[in-house]
Design an enzyme around this catalytic site. Structure first.
Site, PDB file in Angstrom:
ATOM      1  N   LYS A   1      -4.149   3.392   7.232  1.00 55.72           N
ATOM      2  CA  LYS A   1      -4.907   2.154   7.467  1.00 55.72           C
ATOM      3  C   LYS A   1      -5.887   2.291   8.623  1.00 55.72           C
ATOM      4  O   LYS A   1      -6.963   1.695   8.599  1.00 55.72           O
ATOM      5  CB  LYS A   1      -3.961   0.978   7.729  1.00 55.72           C
TER       6      LYS A   1
ATOM      7  N   LYS B   1      -1.268   4.700  -5.363  1.00 54.11           N
ATOM      8  CA  LYS B   1      -0.480   3.469  -5.508  1.00 54.11           C
ATOM      9  C   LYS B   1      -1.349   2.318  -6.017  1.00 54.11           C
ATOM     10  O   LYS B   1      -2.498   2.193  -5.601  1.00 54.11           O
ATOM     11  CB  LYS B   1       0.077   3.133  -4.119  1.00 54.11           C
TER      12      LYS B   1
ATOM     13  N   LYS C   1      -3.499  -4.065  -3.773  1.00 57.38           N
ATOM     14  CA  LYS C   1      -4.422  -5.209  -3.774  1.00 57.38           C
ATOM     15  C   LYS C   1      -5.709  -4.871  -3.032  1.00 57.38           C
ATOM     16  O   LYS C   1      -6.708  -5.549  -3.182  1.00 57.38           O
ATOM     17  CB  LYS C   1      -3.768  -6.465  -3.215  1.00 57.38           C
TER      18      LYS C   1
END
Ligand code: AMP
Ligand code: TRP
Length: 345
Positions: A124, A207, A210
């Site tokens: 991230k 993966k 969203k």
């Protein structure tokens, strides 16, 4: 001293898990998390506590109005998927301030090196980690607090959260050791079933998420039947027929993903699914998967939309859940403060 607080030999069997209200729910969240939460609620073997982790969401920028909406929509999602506020505690994280209070203590227990090793942090924060928020770095300490403020014994999550749960165990172990107590449980992760890692429809090695820029890579819980069917029709596959045994899915990530999704939605094992569909081409299997997905997901999205028309009801449920959560959390925080040596705890 609060006598109601337990030591580790007597922990109440209790499940805790959380989902971030950042953007919509995906099929990955449903199969990897929510559906399994419902199963654990229905099993009745544990107290069940589920949380919309809004404090975690703001570790990256969230538009305030969108965050509010996403929190209520996530609550609607939990209820539509089968979480019953009479059977489970359902609330948003910021409404129980004990989470953030315990997280501070854990910031002082956890080590910089532990945080630096977290793959979610590395992913991230990316190359520009100097510009990432301090909250994003400390994220796993808050997650440990979410779990341990309830003395939760079991945490159902998807595969991607395994490392964070190991860190939670490390925090509990170090706290217990440093203060010479047997106060926090060493929580067990529950990562089970066919669909603990639902992959992208565009790339079977990534993966389903969203935050993927491609909407075609995922099924959103709010997608209508036509959209679900179209995304499954277009999902990447290989040219081979389906195998009759799970071994035949090795080296075939896209095929394995679709079979895992079928298994997760139907409640069958991968072997049971393959006993039935082995030898079929994707042109035949995909419509079966589509029909199954629509039949399982449409009632949930319809109910979510209905609940979203009644936001005052949602807010009432959240406020009630926060009250119940705090009844468990407050004495555990008080005892933690006592152990650490805070005057007036
Ligand atoms: P998040 O949306 O990141 O807050 O994730 C909430 C829960 O959904 C966690 O337990 C995740 O492990 C799970 N989850 C998220 N994406 C997936 C996925 N693609 N497959 C399986 N579980 C997932
Ligand atoms: N980190 C989890 C995720 O992104 C969300 C989360 C926060 C969580 N606190 C938790 C999950 C506590 C389980 C238990 O998916």
């Amino acid at each position: 001293m609060n006598e109601a607080v337990q030591t580790s030999s007597t922990f109440t069997p209790r499940v805790f898990s959380g989902i971030q209200p950042s953007g919509g729910l995906t099929l990955g969240n449903y199969l990897g998390a929510m559906k399994r939460f419902v199963d654990m609620q229905e099993a009745g073997t544990h107290e069940t506590v589920f949380c919309m982790v809004d404090l975690h969401a703001i570790t990256v920028w969230q538009d305030p109005a969108k965050l509010q909406r996403a929190t209520r929509e996530l609550c609607a999602g939990f209820i539509a998927a089968g979480i019953d506020p009479k059977k489970s505690i359902l609330f948003n994280q910021s409404a129980a301030p004990e989470h953030a209070q315990l997280a501070w203590i854990f910031n002082c227990v956890a080590r910089m090196g532990w945080m630096q090793r977290m793959t979610q942090w590395k992913d991230k924060a990316g190359k520009n980690s100097q510009n990432a928020s301090l909250g994003l770095f400390a994220y796993p300490a808050l997650m440990a607090a979410d779990i341990l403020i309830y003395h939760a014994t079991h945490v159902p999550v998807g595969e991607d959260q395994k490392q964070h749960l190991e860190l939670t165990r490390d925090v509990a172990t170090k706290f217990n050791h440093d203060y010479g107590v047997d106060f926090f449980p060493i929580t067990e992760p529950v990562i089970e079933g066919a669909a603990t890692r639902v992959m992208s429809f565009r790339d079977g090695t990534k993966k389903m998420s969203k935050s993927d820029p491609s909407d075609a890579s995922r099924i959103n819980m709010t997608d209508d039947a036509d959209t679900i069917a179209k995304k499954i029709r277009k999902a990447k596959t290989d040219p081979e027929a389906l195998p009759s045994e799970a071994k035949g899915l090795e080296e075939r990530p896209e095929a394995r993903n679709l079979v895992n999704i079928y298994a997760g939605l139907s409640g069958l094992t991968v072997d049971q699914v393959l006993a039935d569909v082995g030898g079929k081409q994707f042109s035949e299997f995909k419509p079966m998967l589509s029909d199954l997905a629509v039949s399982k997901l449409s009632p949930i999205s319809t109910e979510m939309a209905r609940l979203m028309e009644h936001q005052d009801e949602i807010d009432k449920i959240l406020a009630h859940g926060a009250g119940q959560a705090r009844e468990i959390a407050a004495p555990i925080l008080k005892k933690t403060y006592e152990i650490v040596g805070m005057v007036g705890a």
